[in-house]
Structure formats: C-alpha cells, structure tokens
Design a protein around this motif. Structure first.
Motif, PDB file in Angstrom:
ATOM      1  N   LEU A 118      65.252  88.268   7.341  1.00  0.00           N
ATOM      2  CA  LEU A 118      63.829  88.816   6.944  1.00  0.00           C
ATOM      3  C   LEU A 118      62.626  88.029   7.895  1.00  0.00           C
ATOM      4  CD1 LEU A 118      62.761  89.803   3.528  1.00  0.00           C
ATOM      5  CD2 LEU A 118      61.061  88.707   5.064  1.00  0.00           C
ATOM      6  N   HIS A 119      62.817  86.740   7.803  1.00  0.00           N
ATOM      7  CA  HIS A 119      61.828  86.058   8.547  1.00  0.00           C
ATOM      8  C   HIS A 119      61.777  86.230  10.162  1.00  0.00           C
ATOM      9  CE1 HIS A 119      59.110  83.002   9.594  1.00  0.00           C
ATOM     10  NE2 HIS A 119      59.737  82.345  10.377  1.00  0.00           N
ATOM     11  N   ARG A 120      62.902  86.480  10.493  1.00  0.00           N
ATOM     12  CA  ARG A 120      63.359  86.725  11.991  1.00  0.00           C
ATOM     13  C   ARG A 120      62.597  88.161  12.455  1.00  0.00           C
ATOM     14  NH1 ARG A 120      68.688  87.527  15.411  1.00  0.00           N
ATOM     15  NH2 ARG A 120      67.781  87.688  17.338  1.00  0.00           N
ATOM     16  N   ILE A 121      62.746  89.132  11.603  1.00  0.00           N
ATOM     17  CA  ILE A 121      62.332  90.345  11.719  1.00  0.00           C
ATOM     18  C   ILE A 121      60.667  90.308  11.801  1.00  0.00           C
ATOM     19  CG2 ILE A 121      62.237  92.887  11.322  1.00  0.00           C
ATOM     20  CD1 ILE A 121      65.093  92.434   9.987  1.00  0.00           C
ATOM     21  N   VAL A 122      60.112  89.916  10.818  1.00  0.00           N
ATOM     22  CA  VAL A 122      58.669  89.965  10.671  1.00  0.00           C
ATOM     23  C   VAL A 122      57.892  89.070  11.512  1.00  0.00           C
ATOM     24  CG1 VAL A 122      59.140  90.818   8.215  1.00  0.00           C
ATOM     25  CG2 VAL A 122      58.744  88.463   8.442  1.00  0.00           C
ATOM     26  N   SER A 123      58.669  87.840  12.067  1.00  0.00           N
ATOM     27  CA  SER A 123      57.902  86.801  12.619  1.00  0.00           C
ATOM     28  C   SER A 123      57.323  87.385  14.003  1.00  0.00           C
ATOM     29  CB  SER A 123      58.904  85.749  13.094  1.00  0.00           C
ATOM     30  OG  SER A 123      58.289  84.700  14.028  1.00  0.00           O
ATOM     31  N   LEU A 227      72.440  95.360  13.945  1.00  0.00           N
ATOM     32  CA  LEU A 227      71.178  94.293  14.286  1.00  0.00           C
ATOM     33  C   LEU A 227      71.223  93.820  15.748  1.00  0.00           C
ATOM     34  CD1 LEU A 227      72.255  92.104  11.199  1.00  0.00           C
ATOM     35  CD2 LEU A 227      70.427  93.686  11.389  1.00  0.00           C
ATOM     36  N   ARG A 228      72.102  93.962  16.705  1.00  0.00           N
ATOM     37  CA  ARG A 228      72.046  93.528  18.056  1.00  0.00           C
ATOM     38  C   ARG A 228      71.148  94.726  18.473  1.00  0.00           C
ATOM     39  NH1 ARG A 228      77.738  91.779  17.778  1.00  0.00           N
ATOM     40  NH2 ARG A 228      78.573  93.902  17.718  1.00  0.00           N
ATOM     41  N   VAL A 229      71.311  95.730  18.068  1.00  0.00           N
ATOM     42  CA  VAL A 229      70.412  97.028  18.743  1.00  0.00           C
ATOM     43  C   VAL A 229      68.955  96.804  18.177  1.00  0.00           C
ATOM     44  CG1 VAL A 229      69.957  99.610  18.408  1.00  0.00           C
ATOM     45  CG2 VAL A 229      72.214  98.742  18.747  1.00  0.00           C
ATOM     46  N   LEU A 230      68.730  96.509  16.895  1.00  0.00           N
ATOM     47  CA  LEU A 230      67.454  96.130  16.424  1.00  0.00           C
ATOM     48  C   LEU A 230      66.799  95.164  17.381  1.00  0.00           C
ATOM     49  CD1 LEU A 230      65.214  96.208  14.246  1.00  0.00           C
ATOM     50  CD2 LEU A 230      66.596  94.243  12.962  1.00  0.00           C
ATOM     51  N   PHE A 231      67.398  94.093  17.424  1.00  0.00           N
ATOM     52  CA  PHE A 231      66.829  93.060  18.520  1.00  0.00           C
ATOM     53  C   PHE A 231      66.893  93.186  20.086  1.00  0.00           C
ATOM     54  CE2 PHE A 231      67.330  90.750  14.426  1.00  0.00           C
ATOM     55  CZ  PHE A 231      66.298  90.430  14.187  1.00  0.00           C
ATOM     56  N   GLY A 232      67.872  94.139  20.435  1.00  0.00           N
ATOM     57  CA  GLY A 232      68.087  94.243  21.844  1.00  0.00           C
ATOM     58  C   GLY A 232      66.866  94.813  22.435  1.00  0.00           C
TER      59      GLY A 232
END
Length: 234
Positions: A118-123, A227-232
């Motif tokens: 959660l923190h990684r996504i909203v940071s 999740l890889r797509v999310l951060f890709g």
C-alpha cells in the motif's frame, strides 16, 4: 500460526466461533477428512463446508467502484465493502483501499492488506500515473492542457503548485486527465480552477494497470503478474 487463529483472521468468525466449526465437523482437508484444531495443515489444504479458504494475508484486488459507494469501513450508506464477500471486511490485517475515490467517482480502486505494498503504491516516489475520464458541464476552452501541464497551477487553499499533468480532449465536454500525485479531489478542483465543473469522473488506470472490461461492482484478485504490470512501463 495456529489454524484456529489463522481462520479467524480471515474473517470467518471469532476464535470461539471457529472452534465451534471444528466441533461441528465443518473444517476438513482437501480429501474431505475432518480436521482438528491442533492439526498441522497448510492453508491451501483447508476446506470449510467443502469450500477452499479465502486467500491468505497478502491479498490484493482490483474493484470497479460504482458511483454512490464510499471508501470507508464506518460511514453511513453504501460502502465498497458491501461489494465484497462479508468476511473480507473482518480480515486481520485489514483489507484497505489504496487511496480513495470519492462517492461520486467511479472506476479502478485497488485494495490490499499488505501495508508495505500500500505504501509503495501511494508513495510519491512510485510516480504511478492515475488516468481519469472526465465529463464536463461546459465545453473546454482550449487552454486547459497548457495550464495543467505548466506546473504552476495552484489549487484554492493550497500554497504549493501542482505537478504537471496531461490533458487530452476527447470531445468538447470530455477529457482524459493523467495525474502524478493524489491531492484531495484533485481532478475536480483542477477543472474548477479552469472555470469548469466535472459532471462525471471515472478512473480508468493506475500505473500500467487498467480497469479493462471489469463490470461495475465487480472485483478480481491480483497476482504477481498484475503487480508487475502495475509498476511496469506505462
């Protein structure tokens, strides 16, 4: 972790209620053999009333939030948890929304019980873009894209300019807006600063992850590839 506590933390009931399930023979393994509270058994092998357990901690899902639902566990009215299995609201650790969509905004909402994720996504360091489709009350003037991209736009009541954002006009009263931060009601306030009003707002993408064809009110569990797509790349 003991099996009773594990099942209780998934929201199936209090430890006392879970113990009652064992006594009633409702907890079994994949072969149908009744389990006892002190049996060593893996999560994947447990069945309650013949059904596999809900996913273990580390659950992340995407929800197509409809208009009229609030991202809260306590507010009055319809809540996003009403769209999920009732047990999900009782899980420990808590299944939380990753940021919020206001009551009148629809679209892609992520939920997780993984605090680090959660923190990684909203940071702000993640720099995950969020894409919104806006229907406006008035025609676009034509200068909004330059204004939003300038990095100088100030919202009412704030003392720090917005990061540059991208606007694509889809029609005189429809636009696609890509944001790189998440201030309170940011999209609506940006159009208000440009002298317009948002009649409808829908979030279609976060990072590389799109809502796709997921129907309103439906949800699906995300896997490692999601999740890889999310951060890709996006």
């Amino acid at each position: 972790m003991k099996i009773v506590k594990h099942i209780a933390n998934l929201g199936y009931g209090s430890r006392k209620q879970v113990m009652a399930m064992f006594r009633e023979g409702r907890v079994a393994d994949a072969a149908g053999e009744v389990l006892y509270a002190d049996d060593p058994v893996d999560h994947a092998a447990i069945r309650i009333d013949g059904e596999p357990l809900d996913p273990p901690p580390g659950l992340t899902l995407m929800l197509h939030k409809p208009v009229g639902y609030t991202c809260s566990t306590k507010d009055a009215g319809r809540l996003i948890y009403d769209l999920l299995p009732p047990r999900f609201r009782l899980r420990s650790p808590l299944l939380s929304s990753v940021g919020r969509l206001d009551r009148d905004t629809s679209g892609l909402l992520l939920m997780t019980d993984d605090g680090a994720l959660l923190h990684r996504i909203v940071s702000p360091k993640s720099k995950l873009p969020k894409v919104y489709e806006a229907t406006l009350a008035q025609d676009l003037r034509g200068d909004e894209a330059a204004l939003f991209a300038s990095g100088t736009l100030m919202l009412d009541g704030e003392d720090k300019p917005l990061l540059p954002a991208q606007l694509e006009a889809l029609s005189p009263r429809q636009a696609r807006l890509t944001l790189h931060e998440g201030r309170y009601h940011q999209a609506r306030r940006m159009f208000a600063a440009a002298g317009n009003h948002v009649a409808a707002l829908h979030r279609s993408r976060i990072g590389g992850l799109a809502q796709g064809d997921l129907p309103a009110g439906e949800w699906r569990i995300l896997g490692e590839q999601d999740l890889r797509v999310l951060f890709g790349a996006f």
